[in-house]
Design a protein around this motif. Structure first.
Motif: not given
Length: 135
Positions: A90-108
């Motif tokens: 919400q702060t970044l005005d996007v639908d979702w955020v992901g941390d590059k250190r947790k790439g597979s979690e973000f992909r899922d």
């Protein structure tokens, strides 16, 4: 899938056709070292997403906007969003955020988000069922 390389001097010309039919847009938060050319001197993923939104304002198919970054800890007021990615989104005005250190979690998570959106658009699921799927 269209990848835009901001090291390429013609990145802006490549961006326009790539976003015209995009359903998912993934940007990094910190792009200042990559895009040292006009029209953006110091750019970040939030600004790039706003530029894309402005180009697509007339298009009824709104893409999902996400930021995938190793610099999420640089977002101001970490006490507000630490451990709460939905608040950071919400702060970044996007639908979702992901941390590059947790790439597979973000992909899922992105796969779940895109799948839920596809079902809602197709009218094949009750919104409450999609909501339960994402929890």
């Amino acid at each position: 899938f269209n990848k835009i390389d901001l090291h390429d001097s013609a990145w802006l010309q490549a961006l326009v056709p790539a976003i015209d039919n995009a359903e998912l847009i993934v940007t990094d938060l910190k792009l200042d070292k990559m895009a040292e050319s006009k029209p953006f001197w110091l750019i970040d993923g939030k600004a790039l997403n706003e530029f894309i939104r402005a180009r697509r304002r007339e298009n009824p198919k709104h893409p999902l906007f996400t930021i995938f970054s190793g610099n999420l800890d640089e977002v101001p007021n970490p006490e507000h969003h630490a451990g709460r990615p939905h608040i950071l989104a919400q702060t970044l005005d996007v639908d979702w955020v992901g941390d590059k250190r947790k790439g597979s979690e973000f992909r899922d998570q992105l796969l779940l988000l895109c799948n839920a959106r596809r079902k809602l658009r197709a009218g094949s699921s009750d919104p409450s069922e999609v909501s339960e799927h994402l929890q």
